[in-house]
Write a protein that holds these residues in place. Structure first.
Motif, short mmCIF file in Angstrom:
data_model
loop_
_atom_site.label_atom_id
_atom_site.label_comp_id
_atom_site.label_asym_id
_atom_site.label_seq_id
_atom_site.Cartn_x
_atom_site.Cartn_y
_atom_site.Cartn_z
N ILE A 31 46.33 -47.30 46.21
CA ILE A 31 47.65 -46.95 46.73
C ILE A 31 48.61 -48.12 46.60
N ASP A 32 48.05 -49.33 46.59
CA ASP A 32 48.81 -50.56 46.36
C ASP A 32 48.78 -50.87 44.87
N ASP B 13 47.93 -42.33 45.47
CA ASP B 13 47.63 -41.99 46.85
C ASP B 13 46.66 -40.81 46.81
N THR C 30 45.56 -38.93 48.92
CA THR C 30 45.88 -37.80 49.80
C THR C 30 46.90 -36.86 49.16
N ASP C 31 47.39 -37.21 47.98
CA ASP C 31 48.41 -36.43 47.29
C ASP C 31 47.80 -35.77 46.06
N GLN D 269 49.44 -36.47 42.65
CA GLN D 269 49.18 -37.81 42.11
C GLN D 269 47.77 -37.91 41.53
N VAL E 27 42.36 -39.44 54.09
CA VAL E 27 41.99 -40.45 53.10
C VAL E 27 40.49 -40.39 52.79
#
Length: 251
Positions: free
Chosen positions: A38-39, A63, A65-66, A69, A113
Protein backbone atom coordinates in the motif's frame (compact mmCIF):
# COMPACT_ATOMS: atom_id res chain seq x y z
CA UNK A 1 20.40 -23.83 -10.32
CA UNK A 2 18.59 -21.39 -8.07
CA UNK A 3 15.45 -22.68 -6.39
CA UNK A 4 13.02 -20.21 -8.02
CA UNK A 5 14.79 -19.75 -11.34
CA UNK A 6 12.54 -17.89 -13.84
CA UNK A 7 9.53 -17.99 -11.50
CA UNK A 8 7.12 -15.06 -11.34
CA UNK A 9 6.26 -14.18 -7.75
CA UNK A 10 3.96 -11.67 -6.08
CA UNK A 11 4.48 -10.65 -2.46
CA UNK A 12 1.87 -8.41 -0.85
CA UNK A 13 3.01 -6.23 2.00
CA UNK A 14 6.42 -6.55 0.40
CA UNK A 15 7.66 -3.11 1.35
CA UNK A 16 8.87 -3.92 4.87
CA UNK A 17 9.50 -6.56 7.51
CA UNK A 18 8.65 -10.14 6.61
CA UNK A 19 7.41 -9.14 3.16
CA UNK A 20 10.68 -7.43 2.33
CA UNK A 21 12.71 -10.44 3.49
CA UNK A 22 10.59 -12.78 1.38
CA UNK A 23 10.85 -10.52 -1.68
CA UNK A 24 14.62 -10.26 -1.42
CA UNK A 25 15.05 -13.98 -0.76
CA UNK A 26 12.88 -14.97 -3.72
CA UNK A 27 14.80 -12.59 -5.98
CA UNK A 28 18.14 -14.04 -4.89
CA UNK A 29 16.78 -17.47 -5.78
CA UNK A 30 15.96 -16.39 -9.33
CA UNK A 31 12.36 -15.15 -9.24
CA UNK A 32 11.06 -11.96 -10.80
CA UNK A 33 9.28 -10.48 -7.81
CA UNK A 34 6.36 -8.11 -7.88
CA UNK A 35 6.81 -6.18 -4.65
CA UNK A 36 3.30 -4.97 -3.82
CA UNK A 37 2.51 -2.68 -0.92
CA UNK A 38 0.00 0.00 0.00
CA UNK A 39 3.07 2.19 0.51
CA UNK A 40 4.30 2.59 -3.06
CA UNK A 41 7.51 4.30 -1.99
CA UNK A 42 8.40 1.41 0.32
CA UNK A 43 7.71 -1.08 -2.47
CA UNK A 44 9.96 0.91 -4.82
CA UNK A 45 12.75 1.00 -2.24
CA UNK A 46 12.70 -2.79 -1.97
CA UNK A 47 12.42 -3.34 -5.72
CA UNK A 48 15.29 -0.92 -6.39
CA UNK A 49 17.46 -2.73 -3.83
CA UNK A 50 16.72 -6.04 -5.53
CA UNK A 51 17.61 -4.69 -8.95
CA UNK A 52 20.79 -3.12 -7.55
CA UNK A 53 21.74 -6.59 -6.29
CA UNK A 54 21.27 -7.94 -9.86
CA UNK A 55 17.84 -9.36 -9.18
CA UNK A 56 14.55 -8.81 -11.00
CA UNK A 57 11.71 -6.91 -9.35
CA UNK A 58 8.78 -4.64 -10.09
CA UNK A 59 7.28 -2.30 -7.50
CA UNK A 60 3.51 -1.92 -7.39
CA UNK A 61 1.35 0.22 -5.11
CA UNK A 62 -1.84 -1.64 -4.18
CA UNK A 63 -4.46 -1.60 -1.46
CA UNK A 64 -5.56 -5.23 -1.05
CA UNK A 65 -8.91 -4.09 0.35
CA UNK A 66 -9.78 -2.59 -3.05
CA UNK A 67 -10.94 -5.17 -5.60
CA UNK A 68 -10.34 -2.87 -8.56
CA UNK A 69 -6.74 -2.28 -7.52
CA UNK A 70 -6.11 -5.99 -7.04
CA UNK A 71 -7.61 -6.75 -10.47
CA UNK A 72 -5.40 -4.08 -12.03
CA UNK A 73 -2.33 -5.63 -10.40
CA UNK A 74 -3.17 -9.04 -11.83
CA UNK A 75 -3.73 -7.53 -15.27
CA UNK A 76 -0.29 -5.94 -15.06
CA UNK A 77 1.30 -9.31 -14.24
CA UNK A 78 -0.70 -10.96 -17.02
CA UNK A 79 0.43 -8.40 -19.55
CA UNK A 80 4.07 -8.72 -18.55
CA UNK A 81 4.37 -12.47 -18.01
CA UNK A 82 1.07 -14.24 -18.65
CA UNK A 83 1.29 -16.31 -15.49
CA UNK A 84 1.98 -16.24 -11.76
CA UNK A 85 3.99 -19.03 -10.15
CA UNK A 86 4.07 -17.90 -6.51
CA UNK A 87 1.62 -15.76 -4.53
CA UNK A 88 2.51 -14.73 -0.99
CA UNK A 89 -0.41 -13.15 0.87
CA UNK A 90 1.60 -11.32 3.49
CA UNK A 91 -0.17 -7.94 3.78
CA UNK A 92 -1.59 -7.62 7.26
CA UNK A 93 -2.22 -5.29 10.16
CA UNK A 94 -2.84 -5.70 13.87
CA UNK A 95 -5.01 -4.03 16.47
CA UNK A 96 -4.43 -4.40 20.20
CA UNK A 97 -7.58 -3.47 22.09
CA UNK A 98 -9.95 -4.68 24.76
CA UNK A 99 -12.66 -6.63 22.93
CA UNK A 100 -15.42 -5.06 25.02
CA UNK A 101 -14.52 -1.60 23.79
CA UNK A 102 -13.50 -2.27 20.19
CA UNK A 103 -15.65 -0.38 17.70
CA UNK A 104 -16.95 -1.78 14.44
CA UNK A 105 -14.62 0.37 12.37
CA UNK A 106 -11.49 -1.00 14.04
CA UNK A 107 -12.69 -4.59 13.80
CA UNK A 108 -13.67 -4.23 10.14
CA UNK A 109 -10.39 -2.58 9.17
CA UNK A 110 -8.28 -5.49 10.43
CA UNK A 111 -10.64 -8.04 8.92
CA UNK A 112 -10.66 -6.30 5.54
CA UNK A 113 -6.88 -6.32 5.25
CA UNK A 114 -6.02 -9.67 6.80
CA UNK A 115 -8.88 -11.81 5.54
CA UNK A 116 -10.62 -10.04 2.68
CA UNK A 117 -7.28 -8.95 1.21
CA UNK A 118 -6.09 -12.55 1.17
CA UNK A 119 -9.37 -13.66 -0.40
CA UNK A 120 -9.17 -11.03 -3.16
CA UNK A 121 -5.60 -11.79 -4.11
CA UNK A 122 -6.09 -15.57 -4.13
CA UNK A 123 -9.29 -15.23 -6.15
CA UNK A 124 -8.09 -12.69 -8.70
CA UNK A 125 -4.77 -14.50 -9.21
CA UNK A 126 -6.43 -17.84 -9.93
CA UNK A 127 -6.32 -17.67 -13.73
CA UNK A 128 -2.68 -16.56 -13.68
CA UNK A 129 -1.75 -19.39 -11.33
CA UNK A 130 -3.68 -21.92 -13.39
CA UNK A 131 -1.68 -20.75 -16.41
CA UNK A 132 1.48 -21.61 -14.49
CA UNK A 133 0.39 -25.22 -14.11
CA UNK A 134 2.55 -25.58 -11.02
CA UNK A 135 1.85 -22.64 -8.72
CA UNK A 136 2.19 -22.07 -4.99
CA UNK A 137 0.10 -19.89 -2.70
CA UNK A 138 1.56 -19.05 0.71
CA UNK A 139 -0.78 -17.38 3.17
CA UNK A 140 0.59 -15.71 6.30
CA UNK A 141 -1.37 -16.66 9.39
CA UNK A 142 0.10 -16.48 12.90
CA UNK A 143 0.76 -18.57 15.97
CA UNK A 144 -1.88 -16.26 17.47
CA UNK A 145 -4.53 -18.14 15.49
CA UNK A 146 -4.25 -20.92 18.07
CA UNK A 147 -2.40 -19.38 21.00
CA UNK A 148 -4.25 -16.47 22.50
CA UNK A 149 -3.54 -13.52 24.71
CA UNK A 150 -5.53 -10.59 25.97
CA UNK A 151 -6.43 -7.67 23.69
CA UNK A 152 -5.61 -9.55 20.48
CA UNK A 153 -9.07 -10.86 19.66
CA UNK A 154 -9.49 -9.39 16.18
CA UNK A 155 -5.96 -10.29 15.08
CA UNK A 156 -6.36 -13.86 16.33
CA UNK A 157 -9.77 -14.18 14.70
CA UNK A 158 -8.51 -12.99 11.33
CA UNK A 159 -5.49 -15.26 11.38
CA UNK A 160 -7.67 -18.22 12.33
CA UNK A 161 -9.83 -17.41 9.32
CA UNK A 162 -6.76 -17.27 7.06
CA UNK A 163 -5.68 -20.72 8.26
CA UNK A 164 -9.12 -22.19 7.61
CA UNK A 165 -9.33 -20.51 4.21
CA UNK A 166 -5.96 -21.95 3.24
CA UNK A 167 -7.06 -25.50 3.96
CA UNK A 168 -10.21 -25.02 1.89
CA UNK A 169 -8.33 -23.51 -1.03
CA UNK A 170 -5.78 -26.32 -0.95
CA UNK A 171 -8.63 -28.69 -1.81
CA UNK A 172 -10.31 -26.40 -4.35
CA UNK A 173 -7.13 -25.44 -6.18
CA UNK A 174 -5.40 -28.84 -6.22
CA UNK A 175 -6.98 -30.00 -9.52
CA UNK A 176 -5.35 -27.02 -11.24
CA UNK A 177 -1.84 -27.73 -10.01
CA UNK A 178 -1.96 -24.97 -7.40
CA UNK A 179 -0.63 -25.74 -3.92
CA UNK A 180 -1.86 -23.68 -0.95
CA UNK A 181 -0.01 -23.64 2.36
CA UNK A 182 0.11 -21.51 5.48
CA UNK A 183 2.95 -20.04 7.51
CA UNK A 184 2.35 -19.30 11.18
CA UNK A 185 5.07 -16.99 12.49
CA UNK A 186 5.61 -16.38 16.16
CA UNK A 187 6.86 -13.05 17.45
CA UNK A 188 9.12 -11.62 14.77
CA UNK A 189 11.12 -8.44 15.21
CA UNK A 190 9.34 -6.14 12.77
CA UNK A 191 7.80 -2.69 13.03
CA UNK A 192 4.35 -4.31 13.41
CA UNK A 193 5.13 -5.67 16.86
CA UNK A 194 8.22 -3.65 17.72
CA UNK A 195 6.27 -1.38 20.06
CA UNK A 196 5.32 -4.42 22.15
CA UNK A 197 8.77 -5.98 22.20
CA UNK A 198 10.28 -2.65 23.27
CA UNK A 199 8.57 -3.10 26.64
CA UNK A 200 11.03 -5.15 28.73
CA UNK A 201 8.32 -6.83 30.78
CA UNK A 202 6.35 -7.90 27.71
CA UNK A 203 9.49 -9.05 25.92
CA UNK A 204 10.56 -11.15 28.89
CA UNK A 205 7.14 -12.76 29.17
CA UNK A 206 7.08 -13.65 25.48
CA UNK A 207 10.59 -15.08 25.57
CA UNK A 208 9.56 -17.25 28.50
CA UNK A 209 6.86 -18.75 26.27
CA UNK A 210 9.35 -19.40 23.45
CA UNK A 211 11.42 -22.58 23.90
CA UNK A 212 14.21 -21.34 21.61
CA UNK A 213 14.46 -18.22 23.80
CA UNK A 214 14.75 -15.71 20.99
CA UNK A 215 12.40 -13.70 18.82
CA UNK A 216 12.16 -14.50 15.16
CA UNK A 217 13.79 -12.53 12.41
CA UNK A 218 12.13 -11.78 9.06
CA UNK A 219 14.66 -14.05 7.37
CA UNK A 220 13.43 -17.00 9.43
CA UNK A 221 10.02 -16.63 7.82
CA UNK A 222 11.49 -15.97 4.38
CA UNK A 223 13.45 -19.23 4.53
CA UNK A 224 10.27 -21.19 5.26
CA UNK A 225 8.41 -19.37 2.48
CA UNK A 226 11.20 -20.25 0.06
CA UNK A 227 10.77 -23.93 0.80
CA UNK A 228 6.99 -23.80 0.27
CA UNK A 229 7.43 -21.83 -2.96
CA UNK A 230 10.03 -24.20 -4.40
CA UNK A 231 9.66 -27.53 -6.18
CA UNK A 232 11.08 -29.17 -3.06
CA UNK A 233 7.59 -28.75 -1.58
CA UNK A 234 5.90 -30.15 -4.68
CA UNK A 235 3.89 -32.67 -2.65
CA UNK A 236 3.01 -30.27 0.14
CA UNK A 237 -0.40 -28.63 0.16
CA UNK A 238 -2.90 -27.81 2.87
CA UNK A 239 -0.06 -27.68 5.40
CA UNK A 240 0.40 -25.25 8.27
CA UNK A 241 4.02 -24.61 9.18
CA UNK A 242 4.79 -22.99 12.52
CA UNK A 243 7.88 -20.78 12.43
CA UNK A 244 7.68 -19.62 16.03
CA UNK A 245 10.63 -20.91 18.04
CA UNK A 246 8.35 -23.51 19.59
CA UNK A 247 5.85 -21.01 21.01
CA UNK A 248 2.91 -22.93 19.59
CA UNK A 249 3.87 -26.00 21.60
CA UNK A 250 3.72 -24.30 25.00
CA UNK A 251 0.68 -23.94 27.24
Amino acid sequence: MRRLEDKIALVTGGGAGIGRAISETFAREGAHVFVADIDGDAAKTVADAIVKANGAATAYAVDVTDTAQVKALMETIKGAHGRLDVLVNNAGIGERADFRHMDDESWDRVWQVNVDGTVRCAREAFDLMRASGKASVINLSSVMSAKHTRQMSVYSATKGAVSALSRSLAVEYAPYGIRVNTLLPGYVETALIGRYLSNPMIAKALLTQTPLRRFGEPQDIANAALFLASDEAGYVTGASLNVDGGMGTTL
